[in-house]
Structure formats: C-alpha cells, structure tokens
Design a protein around this motif. Structure first.
Motif, PDB file in Angstrom:
ATOM      1  N   MET A 201     -34.051 -15.993  14.847  1.00 20.36           N
ATOM      2  CA  MET A 201     -34.316 -15.524  13.502  1.00 20.36           C
ATOM      3  C   MET A 201     -35.118 -14.224  13.566  1.00 20.36           C
ATOM      4  N   LEU A 202     -34.748 -13.297  12.704  1.00 17.80           N
ATOM      5  CA  LEU A 202     -35.453 -12.032  12.556  1.00 17.80           C
ATOM      6  C   LEU A 202     -35.922 -11.960  11.117  1.00 17.80           C
ATOM      7  N   ALA A 203     -37.204 -11.880  10.913  1.00 13.82           N
ATOM      8  CA  ALA A 203     -37.755 -11.773   9.561  1.00 13.82           C
ATOM      9  C   ALA A 203     -38.238 -10.355   9.343  1.00 13.82           C
ATOM     10  N   VAL A 204     -37.853  -9.787   8.218  1.00 18.80           N
ATOM     11  CA  VAL A 204     -38.228  -8.414   7.887  1.00 18.80           C
ATOM     12  C   VAL A 204     -38.977  -8.428   6.573  1.00 18.80           C
TER      13      VAL A 204
ATOM     14  N   HIS B 222     -32.705  -2.157   0.164  1.00 23.41           N
ATOM     15  CA  HIS B 222     -31.715  -1.200   0.612  1.00 23.41           C
ATOM     16  C   HIS B 222     -31.589  -1.236   2.131  1.00 23.41           C
ATOM     17  N   PHE B 223     -32.687  -1.137   2.847  1.00 26.25           N
ATOM     18  CA  PHE B 223     -32.641  -1.059   4.309  1.00 26.25           C
ATOM     19  C   PHE B 223     -31.987  -2.287   4.923  1.00 26.25           C
ATOM     20  N   ILE B 224     -32.393  -3.470   4.470  1.00 21.54           N
ATOM     21  CA  ILE B 224     -31.865  -4.696   5.071  1.00 21.54           C
ATOM     22  C   ILE B 224     -30.365  -4.812   4.819  1.00 21.54           C
ATOM     23  N   ARG B 225     -29.954  -4.671   3.566  1.00 20.96           N
ATOM     24  CA  ARG B 225     -28.555  -4.880   3.198  1.00 20.96           C
ATOM     25  C   ARG B 225     -27.643  -3.760   3.696  1.00 20.96           C
TER      26      ARG B 225
ATOM     27  N   VAL C 126     -28.437  -1.110   6.018  1.00 14.24           N
ATOM     28  CA  VAL C 126     -28.639  -0.543   7.351  1.00 14.24           C
ATOM     29  C   VAL C 126     -28.750  -1.641   8.414  1.00 14.24           C
ATOM     30  N   LEU C 127     -29.753  -2.483   8.291  1.00 15.99           N
ATOM     31  CA  LEU C 127     -30.039  -3.462   9.337  1.00 15.99           C
ATOM     32  C   LEU C 127     -28.933  -4.505   9.494  1.00 15.99           C
ATOM     33  N   ALA C 128     -28.538  -5.156   8.399  1.00 13.92           N
ATOM     34  CA  ALA C 128     -27.517  -6.211   8.491  1.00 13.92           C
ATOM     35  C   ALA C 128     -26.199  -5.693   9.063  1.00 13.92           C
TER      36      ALA C 128
ATOM     37  N   GLY D 145     -22.282  -8.124  16.861  1.00 19.97           N
ATOM     38  CA  GLY D 145     -21.759  -9.469  17.012  1.00 19.97           C
ATOM     39  C   GLY D 145     -22.640 -10.588  16.496  1.00 19.97           C
ATOM     40  N   LEU D 146     -23.688 -10.249  15.774  1.00 22.08           N
ATOM     41  CA  LEU D 146     -24.580 -11.282  15.236  1.00 22.08           C
ATOM     42  C   LEU D 146     -24.140 -11.679  13.830  1.00 22.08           C
ATOM     43  N   ASN D 147     -24.350 -12.929  13.483  1.00 18.24           N
ATOM     44  CA  ASN D 147     -24.051 -13.435  12.147  1.00 18.24           C
ATOM     45  C   ASN D 147     -25.336 -13.360  11.325  1.00 18.24           C
ATOM     46  N   VAL D 148     -25.356 -12.506  10.337  1.00 16.32           N
ATOM     47  CA  VAL D 148     -26.548 -12.284   9.520  1.00 16.32           C
ATOM     48  C   VAL D 148     -26.502 -13.205   8.311  1.00 16.32           C
ATOM     49  N   ILE D 149     -27.566 -13.968   8.109  1.00 15.70           N
ATOM     50  CA  ILE D 149     -27.712 -14.817   6.934  1.00 15.70           C
ATOM     51  C   ILE D 149     -28.880 -14.267   6.126  1.00 15.70           C
TER      52      ILE D 149
END
Length: 70
Positions: free
Chosen positions: A67-70, A1-4, A6-8, A15-19
């Motif tokens: 890269m940001l790893a969560v 939930h948080f990644i999809r 809130v964070l992304a 302006g960042l492209n989240v993969i």
C-alpha cells in the motif's frame, strides 16, 4: 489532480493495480446525503455510509500486497 492524473497512471504503467478509495463510493450516494436537510436522518445516513466506506476501505487494504498512502 496529482494522484488521479499523474501518480496512478504512472503506477499502472509499471503494472501495478491502483485502488483509489475515493473511487469505491458512488458519488450519487454522497450527493444524496449532502442534499438532505439538516437533522437526525442526515446524521444517520452519514453514519451508515461512513461505516460502509470504512468496511470497503478495509477490504481493499486487505486485498493488497502493498500500500502507498499519499
């Protein structure tokens, strides 16, 4: 939930492209393997898909500046 949820979106807003690596795999392919009966065919199918997932993730990482790893 948080990644999809809130964070992304927040990173995208800046302006960042989240993969998200979980978005790189067709869920229908995972479901098809999950629904297979136990046995060598399912093991082989997982092995092949896992290899493909790993290669896709490596390619996605190689395309990144950071890269940001969560």
């Amino acid at each position: 939930h948080f990644i999809r949820d809130v964070l992304a979106p927040e990173l995208t807003r800046h302006g960042l492209n989240v993969i998200n690596p979980f978005d790189l795999v067709d869920p229908a392919r995972v479901s098809a393997i999950t629904e297979m009966g136990a046995g060598f065919a399912r093991v082989d199918a997982w092995r092949a898909l896992n290899t493909e997932i790993g290669q896709g993730n490596a390619s996605a990482i190689d395309s990144c500046d950071a890269m940001l790893a969560v």
